[in-house]
Design an enzyme around this catalytic site. Structure first.
Site, PDB file in Angstrom:
ATOM      1  N   THR A  50       2.010  38.951 -26.608  1.00  0.00           N
ATOM      2  CA  THR A  50       1.274  37.665 -26.151  1.00  0.00           C
ATOM      3  C   THR A  50       2.347  36.582 -27.119  1.00  0.00           C
ATOM      4  O   THR A  50       2.749  35.089 -26.342  1.00  0.00           O
ATOM      5  CB  THR A  50       0.009  37.596 -26.757  1.00  0.00           C
ATOM      6  OG1 THR A  50      -1.048  38.718 -26.757  1.00  0.00           O
ATOM      7  CG2 THR A  50      -0.578  35.833 -26.128  1.00  0.00           C
ATOM      8  N   CYS A  51       2.488  36.553 -28.216  1.00  0.00           N
ATOM      9  CA  CYS A  51       3.542  35.456 -28.645  1.00  0.00           C
ATOM     10  C   CYS A  51       4.876  35.829 -28.694  1.00  0.00           C
ATOM     11  O   CYS A  51       5.580  34.573 -27.475  1.00  0.00           O
ATOM     12  CB  CYS A  51       3.854  35.265 -30.068  1.00  0.00           C
ATOM     13  SG  CYS A  51       2.162  35.994 -31.254  1.00  0.00           S
ATOM     14  N   SER A  52       5.544  36.555 -28.053  1.00  0.00           N
ATOM     15  CA  SER A  52       7.221  36.636 -27.573  1.00  0.00           C
ATOM     16  C   SER A  52       7.149  36.132 -25.958  1.00  0.00           C
ATOM     17  O   SER A  52       7.991  35.316 -25.755  1.00  0.00           O
ATOM     18  CB  SER A  52       6.752  38.371 -28.015  1.00  0.00           C
ATOM     19  OG  SER A  52       8.691  38.788 -26.919  1.00  0.00           O
ATOM     20  N   HIS A  55       4.812  32.162 -26.239  1.00  0.00           N
ATOM     21  CA  HIS A  55       4.461  31.323 -27.407  1.00  0.00           C
ATOM     22  C   HIS A  55       6.133  31.050 -27.832  1.00  0.00           C
ATOM     23  O   HIS A  55       6.476  30.198 -27.664  1.00  0.00           O
ATOM     24  CB  HIS A  55       3.581  31.679 -27.612  1.00  0.00           C
ATOM     25  CG  HIS A  55       3.406  30.979 -28.584  1.00  0.00           C
ATOM     26  ND1 HIS A  55       2.768  29.536 -28.356  1.00  0.00           N
ATOM     27  CD2 HIS A  55       2.627  30.964 -29.924  1.00  0.00           C
ATOM     28  CE1 HIS A  55       1.704  29.067 -29.591  1.00  0.00           C
ATOM     29  NE2 HIS A  55       2.597  29.111 -30.680  1.00  0.00           N
ATOM     30  N   VAL A  56       6.321  32.229 -28.315  1.00  0.00           N
ATOM     31  CA  VAL A  56       8.364  31.954 -29.147  1.00  0.00           C
ATOM     32  C   VAL A  56       9.018  31.258 -27.639  1.00  0.00           C
ATOM     33  O   VAL A  56       9.407  30.502 -27.927  1.00  0.00           O
ATOM     34  CB  VAL A  56       8.503  33.301 -30.110  1.00  0.00           C
ATOM     35  CG1 VAL A  56       9.853  32.194 -30.444  1.00  0.00           C
ATOM     36  CG2 VAL A  56       7.255  33.200 -31.143  1.00  0.00           C
TER      37      VAL A  56
END
Length: 553
Positions: A50-52, A55-56
């Protein structure tokens, strides 16, 4: 601890990261964020899906757009150790930092307990917008998910709701290279560029930043294109292309053969079209196309000048005028086709002036000074090179008397003219036989009078190369002379364009390459650039055409 909220001040704490030399640094959050507008966002760890994906990478992709909205720094906070962080910290727009112990995350009240999964304390997915350490936007997701779009929308909305004077103050600090993105953000932000208060504020801050960096900004024409460039005046000068100026859509882009500067406005002469010319304000992105009158003069040549009638104290309200001089190369002929025409922006009419010159204008380019134009000249039937200057007064629409230069140029001696920020005239005197270079500058100058003072004298073995220059200007503050030039190979053939930097105080010269031109016959041109707030008036029925001030090169 209660999660951090809007209106709170972000707590201080220690975080770690690897610097450009791969050395581990530990600093305080306040040292990174004090006095700045900062986005601080957190992820549970490196590379969770999810973050990769959401987000990031989202912050990396939108970093420049966020910075165009006034964000100074984007910081990614992770619970991994710093060695893991290096794996995703190659991007220079986002600073990746580590809070391995989770202490700082707990100070924020944004910890995520995953001890049951053997992962200890991790961070929630979150994003904070900080203004001088104060939280003005909070966005916290669940399971590491946090909407970048929502933060950007909240950021823009928050700024757009600010009072006009405060919004102008914030956006005036945005670097020029991001201005196009700023103008495209919303109608209100684009409209600010038509505000006198904003444009003057932005120009003032830009000039202050340029002085602090010891940078000289200039217009450079090469290969029939126009660029904005900056010279960093350090121990060893360097040159940077800041952007390619464009007054038309790419599909309509034309080649420009000559550029004349007047208080931030440019008069551009087209290479392959004698039927029209264009006046252009690069800062405001405004142009006005002007039809010219056809002249049947095979052996004639044309000189142009852009100026103002000084009928208004407010410079931004003065209406420009254009002078076109058509003269013959043969200065000793009695029957010479001559024509002096002036174009008035208000009436949209070319008018022929009644002029019987006893002089001959030698320089191809005129110099703008306080709304008037000065040329290098001489007595019409006299031998020799430039030994006078002459001024055209745009208010009275007439020429003044010949004003003597402080030297005489004969044989292997040459004179070139330029201006100092359109306040003074400079004369460069070159003696090829004595290898001498003299620079003179006016202490007083108007239509009828000129007094001079020698700025410096320099012995130089490079003089034979400088003799071929077409244009130059002086930067008094940095004490340098900037000269356009062309380099030659051992056979004497022209190879590439260059900029010569002469430091008269240090008695030294540097050469900065501009690259190999497609057309060797197109000589580079340089002139100093100061942005202008002058609105270009359109002729009746016309509409101001606005484009971005330049395209990033």
């Amino acid at each position: 601890m209660a999660p951090i909220d809007v209106g709170d001040f972000v707590p201080d704490g220690s975080i770690s990261f690897f610097d450009d030399d791969d050395q581990l640094q530990t600093v305080s959050v306040h040292s990174l964020a004090a006095g700045k507008k900062v986005i601080l966002f957190g992820v549970p760890g490196a590379f969770p899906p999810t973050c990769s994906m959401n987000h990031v990478n989202g912050f990396i992709e939108k970093a420049e757009e966020l910075k165009s909205n006034g964000v100074d720094e984007i910081i990614c906070l992770s619970g991994d150790d710093p060695f893991m962080i290096t794996a995703c910290s190659e991007n220079k727009h986002v600073k990746f930092v580590e809070d391995g112990s989770g202490e700082y995350i707990q100070l924020l009240g944004l910890e995520l307990e995953v001890k049951d999964k053997g992962l200890g304390v991790r961070s929630r997915g979150f994003a904070l917008l900080l203004d001088n350490l104060k939280v003005i936007v909070v966005n916290v997701g669940s399971g590491g998910d946090c909407s970048l779009f929502q933060l950007m929308k909240m950021t823009t909305t928050t700024m757009s709701n600010l009072p006009t004077d405060l919004l102008e103050e914030i956006i005036s600090r945005v670097p020029r290279k991001y201005m196009r993105a700023v103008r495209l953000t919303c109608k209100r932000w684009n409209g600010m560029f038509k505000s006198q208060s904003f444009t003057k504020m932005h120009i003032g801050k830009e000039e202050a930043a340029t002085r602090e960096l010891r940078q000289t900004r200039m217009i450079v024409m090469m290969d029939y294109n126009v660029y904005l460039m900056g010279i960093a005046v350090n121990e060893i000068p360097s040159i940077e292309t800041l952007g390619k100026l464009t007054c038309l859509d790419d599909s309509e882009q034309v080649k420009i053969s000559q550029v004349f500067c007047c208080e931030g406005l440019l008069l551009c002469i087209l290479k392959d079209d004698d039927t029209k010319i264009v006046v252009w304000n690069p800062y405001l992105g405004q142009t006005r196309w002007i039809q010219t009158r056809l002249i049947c003069c095979v052996s004639g040549w044309k000189k142009y000048a852009l100026g103002y009638g000084n009928n208004s104290e407010n410079r931004s309200c003065r209406s420009p005028k254009i002078l076109r001089v058509t003269d013959n190369f043969n200065i000793f002929s009695e029957n010479i086709p001559l024509q002096y025409e002036i174009y008035d922006f208000d009436s949209d009419v070319w008018t022929t002036l009644d002029v019987s010159p006893h002089w001959f204008i030698m320089s191809e380019r005129g110099l703008s000074l306080k709304g008037n134009t000065y040329w290098g000249a001489k007595e019409r039937h006299a031998y020799g090179s430039i030994d006078h200057i002459i001024c055209f007064d745009f208010t009275r629409e007439r020429f003044g008397p010949l004003l003597p230069l402080p030297f005489s140029a004969w044989g292997a001696q040459f004179a070139s003219l330029s201006s100092v920020r359109e306040d003074k005239i400079t004369a460069l005197f070159q003696n090829c036989r004595a290898y001498k270079l003299e620079l003179w500058i006016t202490t007083k100058i108007d239509v009828n009078n000129a007094t001079w003072s020698k700025f410096f004298t320099m012995d130089t073995p490079y003089l034979h190369e400088i003799l071929s220059l077409k244009t130059f200007f002086i930067d008094e503050e940095n004490k340098i002379v900037v000269v356009s030039n062309k380099e030659r190979d051992t056979k004497g053939d022209l190879t590439h364009d260059s900029i010569d930097i002469i430091n008269g105080e240090a008695r030294c010269l540097w050469k900065l390459g501009l690259g190999k031109p497609a057309d060797k016959n197109c000589w580079p041109l340089v002139c100093p650039y100061v942005p202008s707030v002058v609105q270009i008036k359109q002729h009746k029925g016309g509409k101001t055409k606005e484009q971005s001030d330049y395209k990033r090169h």
